[in-house]
Design a protein around this motif. Structure first.
Motif, short mmCIF file in Angstrom:
data_model
loop_
_atom_site.label_atom_id
_atom_site.label_comp_id
_atom_site.label_asym_id
_atom_site.label_seq_id
_atom_site.Cartn_x
_atom_site.Cartn_y
_atom_site.Cartn_z
N LEU A 108 0.81 -1.22 0.00
CA LEU A 108 0.00 0.00 0.00
C LEU A 108 0.85 1.27 0.00
N CYS A 109 2.15 1.12 -0.19
CA CYS A 109 3.04 2.28 -0.22
C CYS A 109 2.59 3.27 -1.29
N PRO A 110 2.38 4.54 -0.93
CA PRO A 110 1.92 5.52 -1.93
C PRO A 110 2.96 5.85 -2.98
N HIS A 111 4.21 5.48 -2.74
CA HIS A 111 5.28 5.75 -3.71
C HIS A 111 5.74 4.48 -4.43
N LEU B 66 -0.35 -16.44 -7.62
CA LEU B 66 -0.56 -17.22 -6.40
C LEU B 66 -0.46 -16.32 -5.17
N SER B 67 0.43 -15.34 -5.21
CA SER B 67 0.54 -14.41 -4.09
C SER B 67 -0.73 -13.58 -3.91
N VAL B 68 -1.37 -13.22 -5.02
CA VAL B 68 -2.67 -12.53 -4.92
C VAL B 68 -3.66 -13.45 -4.21
N ALA B 69 -3.66 -14.72 -4.58
CA ALA B 69 -4.57 -15.68 -3.97
C ALA B 69 -4.27 -15.86 -2.48
N ILE B 70 -2.99 -15.88 -2.13
CA ILE B 70 -2.62 -16.02 -0.72
C ILE B 70 -3.07 -14.80 0.08
N ALA B 71 -2.83 -13.60 -0.46
CA ALA B 71 -3.29 -12.38 0.21
C ALA B 71 -4.80 -12.40 0.38
N THR B 72 -5.49 -12.87 -0.64
CA THR B 72 -6.96 -12.94 -0.61
C THR B 72 -7.43 -13.94 0.45
N THR B 73 -6.82 -15.11 0.46
CA THR B 73 -7.24 -16.15 1.39
C THR B 73 -6.95 -15.75 2.83
N ARG B 74 -5.84 -15.06 3.04
CA ARG B 74 -5.56 -14.55 4.39
C ARG B 74 -6.61 -13.52 4.81
N LYS B 75 -6.93 -12.60 3.89
CA LYS B 75 -7.94 -11.59 4.21
C LYS B 75 -9.30 -12.24 4.51
N LEU C 223 -16.14 -6.49 5.09
CA LEU C 223 -15.96 -6.35 3.65
C LEU C 223 -14.66 -5.62 3.39
N THR C 224 -13.79 -6.23 2.60
CA THR C 224 -12.49 -5.63 2.35
C THR C 224 -12.05 -5.92 0.92
N GLY C 225 -11.00 -5.25 0.51
CA GLY C 225 -10.43 -5.47 -0.80
C GLY C 225 -9.03 -6.02 -0.70
N VAL C 226 -8.50 -6.41 -1.84
CA VAL C 226 -7.11 -6.87 -1.93
C VAL C 226 -6.43 -6.06 -3.02
N PHE C 227 -5.29 -5.47 -2.68
CA PHE C 227 -4.50 -4.72 -3.64
C PHE C 227 -3.08 -5.32 -3.65
N ARG C 228 -2.84 -6.19 -4.60
CA ARG C 228 -1.55 -6.87 -4.71
C ARG C 228 -1.31 -7.77 -3.51
N TYR C 229 -0.18 -7.58 -2.80
CA TYR C 229 0.22 -8.55 -1.78
C TYR C 229 1.42 -8.00 -1.02
N ALA C 230 1.67 -8.58 0.15
CA ALA C 230 2.87 -8.29 0.92
C ALA C 230 3.21 -9.53 1.74
N ASN C 231 4.48 -9.86 1.78
CA ASN C 231 4.96 -10.97 2.61
C ASN C 231 4.31 -12.31 2.24
#
Length: 334
Positions: free
Chosen positions: A105-108, A150-159, A276-284
């Motif tokens: 979520l870094c703005p830069h 797959l990282s998008v999917a992992i971020a999604t599944t965690r959320k 209710l939340t969104g996913v924007f890319r991934y981290a860790n």
């Protein structure tokens, strides 16, 4: 080096460009495989995704793997020769978001193939050394590249809070829907129901482990009472139906690229206390992605339905229009 360049919407050219020089803390990667994402196709066809607009030539592609062939200052020479999966982002480590560990979520952020940053459809790229993740010998170049979706999917599944015994509804059986299906099962979900309009895609979802599939035109999902709903379609109708399928105190995660605005059933969300939340890319996520792929609990190679050389990158960008297509990859060195 050769690079596939989006000159303007609908126009791809193979151009000669200088090989990039790795800066301090960077590695130079000889690119092997690049997966084609829906965002690449959007940029290619429309020239924009929301506020991100292509206003100058750009190299697409952010799902990438390759081999480290050079290092910048401060990076051990021992990294040369490593096969890697590229996490295609450069966050500013000094922002509040990065300091909290939410560097996605870094703005830069400088993210591959997001204007004006060039992507990976080129013979060489540079990336911060910490974002070039070594992969095991038995992992294919294609699978290493697909650690990105797959990282998008992992971020999604965690959320989504998926855990042992979870019941999950996923709308959309495209690449992210299929990756999320596999990830949810790997996280312990005992039921993963996938909704899609296309019977071929529903069959694919079954092949990848979905415990049930349905056609939303024929079956109302409202009574499913799932623990979590993931929208990987972007369709407002799917989002509305999916929210109503979630049990009280359940979770809704929006990951599909859909309409910038839509009307939501606020009373349902409030009365059921839904998150209710969104996913924007991934981290860790990369260590988990590599572990899941290596263990065989997620099958990335079988998601590839088309392989193209760099000279045919334009055909790869249009591959999603072919019946039965799931994931196209560009083999850059072929």
């Amino acid at each position: 080096m050769r690079a596939s360049v989006l000159v303007e919407p609908g126009v791809i050219e193979i151009r000669e460009r200088p090989v990039p020089t790795p800066g301090p803390g960077d590695v130079l990667v000889r690119v092997a495989s690049v997966g084609v994402c829906g965002s690449d196709a959007h940029y290619y066809r429309e020239g924009r995704i929301g506020e991100f607009v292509v206003d100058q030539p750009i190299v697409l592609g952010h799902e990438a793997s390759g081999t480290v062939v050079g290092v910048g200052a401060g990076v051990p020479a021992a990294r040369i020769g490593q096969r890697v999966s590229i996490e295609p982002q450069r966050p500013d480590p000094d922002t509040d978001e990065s300091r909290r560990g939410l560097y996605n979520l870094c703005p830069h952020m400088q993210f591959y193939a997001t204007p004006p940053i060039d992507g990976a459809l080129a013979e060489y790229v540079t990336i911060g050394s910490a974002f070039a993740h070594p992969v095991p010998d038995e992992m294919s170049e294609d699978a290493a590249a697909l650690c990105e979706p797959l990282s998008v999917a992992i971020a999604t599944t965690r959320k989504a809070g998926v855990t042992a015994g979870s019941r999950v509804l996923i709308a959309g059986a495209g690449p992210i829907g299929i990756a999320t299906t596999q990830t949810a099962l790997a996280f312990g979900a005992t039921e993963v129901i996938v909704s899609d309009l296309d019977p071929q895609r529903r069959d694919v979802a079954t092949k990848f482990g979905a415990t049930a599939v349905l056609d939303p035109r024929e079956q109302d999902v409202a009574g499913l009472h799932v623990d979590a709903f993931v929208d990987a379609s972007g369709a407002p109708s799917a989002v509305l139906a999916g929210i109503r399928a979630v049990r009280p105190a359940g979770t809704v995660v929006l990951v599909g690229m859909g309409a910038p605005e839509m009307t939501l059933p606020v009373q349902t969300i409030q009365n059921r206390e839904l998150v209710l939340t969104g996913v924007f890319r991934y981290a860790n996520t990369w260590p988990t992605a590599i572990a899941l792929a290596r263990s065989g609990r997620v099958d990335l190679d079988s998601m590839v339905t088309g392989r193209f050389p760099l000279a045919e990158a334009e055909q790869a960008l249009n591959a999603d229009r072919a019946p039965g297509s799931l994931k196209a990859v560009v083999r850059v060195q072929e």
